[in-house]
Write an enzyme that holds these catalytic residues in place. Structure first.
Site, short mmCIF file in Angstrom:
data_model
loop_
_atom_site.label_atom_id
_atom_site.label_comp_id
_atom_site.label_asym_id
_atom_site.label_seq_id
_atom_site.Cartn_x
_atom_site.Cartn_y
_atom_site.Cartn_z
CE LYS A 196 -35.14 -8.18 0.48
NZ LYS A 196 -33.92 -7.42 0.67
CE1 TYR A 229 -2.74 -4.56 14.27
CE2 TYR A 229 -5.07 -4.89 14.65
CZ TYR A 229 -3.80 -5.41 14.44
OH TYR A 229 -3.62 -6.76 14.41
#
Lengths: 362, 362
Positions: free
Chosen positions: B41, B255
């Site tokens: 899955k 940042y």
């Protein structure tokens, strides 16, 4: 599979009218003469660049930024009138690809400039990225001053830099970076200049220069954290309810048995999990919205499934096939991010591929 | 774009021989008569189900589990000899699709059982999922006891449940869940039974029953946390170096200016970021490997880029176009996950789509 009753998938709705409105709102804030581009890298921050960028072009945007050449190649046929800048520039040997495909390289190093000059012979446009404090990509100020004149003779269409701390309006990095960038610009009369990202636009008109480069704000992330949200919401993520079960004490929910049931409860299991980009860090602390009220996520987020306590929710809404808002008006992307311990940008760029994607508006 | 010098992308290598070997290792641990399926899955936990599942079939696997009907439809033509189980079962109205496409529904609720009986008339195979403590999907024990005989008359090919705490060998949930599951099995002689996921296999032969359902362990996640890793590594993620820069004090990286440069340094910027599934929570605490030694991630992880301090690394390796291991022998998936504050499953299922994917082996 078509959407409808037999479709078990959760639904991700992306509002292109809101994206276009956000772009216009930002463009409308700029000082006279300054223009707004759009940053559509990382598949338009996860929202689907091939669907989003043309809507921005119809809104009037001409300049677009992507991260990689492949992202540029995907968009080139969809944006025939656009200037398409590739932020990482050409890898050594890939300069010819940029020329052939009409991609504008953002040149980040002295080596990239030299290689570009050798291939382009000054006949094709390029942008120059000077580092003013990120120390990530970009030429040093000295290299930029030395090399820019050689590009400018031909085809330098943009000089740019990038702000490190634009979300903090009073951070000393902001004026320091602007000052350094201006040192370069003084030597490049007539070349368009760009510094501001989404938050940089709100630092004031000094930062607008010729071109601003909003990204996150276009997609509904608040560019002014701590102040009122000026942007329209773009994303609505509805988690499909696969099953609703009655659970009584003693019982636990999910992996690790971390959530103990304390009363007769109803648990809704929803078709989304961390494989769909719903962060596992929201285990036991996420929040959905159902009929305008919050329902707590209980237990751990698993790969394909999450569980909400809907005991106090309207049973007509908490039903198989119904939806719980995972991102919506009550829990916008920034709020989900804050609970997950990250930023809205990461929530958006992680949005998974099993959701049924609907584009509305525009 | 082809791979090579002009390709700036980072490279994700997936070793299908290792996946097949992991499957064989687990199958070889089982008690006599028990068999191993494979859980594929979520696109085989992010590794590409269409590439991975056929390799498992060639290794001898016959039973495969996916989460959604769409995942089943993708694999059906690639696995003509397989039994393909869909864990979420049919949404109301989708029963006919399962019949037409030869997908085996895992029935999770009384309503799903009734709807399936009405459509299948006992002529098509199904699996029954009884909840024994997850409270996520599955019938209650009472509902299962009541409804299983009606399915068994026809076509019940598997009875299954799912362990909540199998990674903790001494957790009381494990024997409690096994006991509850056996209550149902006592009423279903001749029906194959399945309880154990990857970690459940290591709880001992009582848990093997007829079929085990490994997923994560196939892909190199340690099913026995805290004990030695029995599985082969499957994933090698090499971050491409886009730029190497010399940085001197005073300066910061990235940042928020969170990383202050403390000495003359060299910073390598790598083409991967949180948009590629490299967790932002690794900001300032991630670790890459270059030439067999660790190099610290410095500053914040950004959307498309990360930065490493390569001051002490071999300059012949820390060069543009070179690679830093983001996941590799020195920093396997579980170690990366632990630093990021999550589990290997989430690291795998997030692996992004901009990496150049290479499948080796098999």
């Amino acid at each position: 599979m078509t959407s409808g009753a037999a479709d078990p998938a959760s639904v991700l709705t992306i509002d292109r009218t809101a994206i276009a409105a956000n772009w216009r709102l930002l463009a409308g804030r700029l000082k006279s003469g300054a223009q707004a581009s759009a940053v559509v890298k990382a598949d338009a921050y996860g929202l689907g660049a091939a669907k989003v960028a043309p809507a921005l072009a119809r809104a009037g945007c001409v300049d677009f930024f992507v991260a990689t050449p492949e992202e540029g190649l995907e968009l080139k046929p969809l944006l025939p009138q656009a200037r398409l800048y590739v932020l990482e520039g050409p890898a050594p040997g890939a300069e010819g690809l940029f020329v052939e495909q009409g991609l504008i390289p953002v040149l980040n190093s002295a080596n990239q400039v030299e290689a570009w000059l050798a291939t382009s012979k000054g006949r094709f446009p390029s942008a120059l990225h000077v580092d003013t404090g990120m120390n990530r990509l970009g030429l040093s100020l000295d290299d930029a001053k030395r090399l820019a004149p050689r590009l400018a003779k031909g085809s330098l269409v943009l000089a740019m830099s990038h702000l490190a701390c634009s979300e903090e309006p009073n951070h000393p990095m902001n004026p320091a970076q602007l000052g350094r960038f201006r040192e370069l610009l003084a030597e490049l009369p007539g070349v368009r200049a760009s510094l501001a990202n989404s938050s940089g636009i709100f630092l004031g008109s000094d930062y607008h220069l010729d071109l601003v480069r909003p990204g996150a704000a276009l997609y509904g992330v608040n560019p002014t954290p701590g102040a009122a949200q000026p942007m329209a919401q773009v994303v609505h993520l509805q988690g499909r309810i696969l099953q609703v079960r009655d659970v009584d004490t003693p019982a636990t929910v999910g992996y690790g048995a971390t959530h103990a049931i304390g009363r007769k409860s109803r648990i809704a299991t929803v078709a989304a999990g961390y494989a769909d980009g719903y962060p596992r860090s929201l285990s036991g602390r996420g929040e959905g919205y159902l009929g305008g009220r919050a329902v707590p996520l209980v237990g751990r987020v698993s790969m394909d499934l999450i569980t909400f306590d809907v005991t106090d929710a309207d049973p007509h809404l908490a039903r198989v096939g119904g939806f719980i808002d995972l991102i919506g008006p009550g829990n916008p992307v920034d709020a989900v991010a804050a609970r997950a311990g990250t930023i809205g940008y990461e929530i958006l760029t992680r949005l998974g591929r099993r959701y049924r994607r609907r584009y509305i508006g525009d």
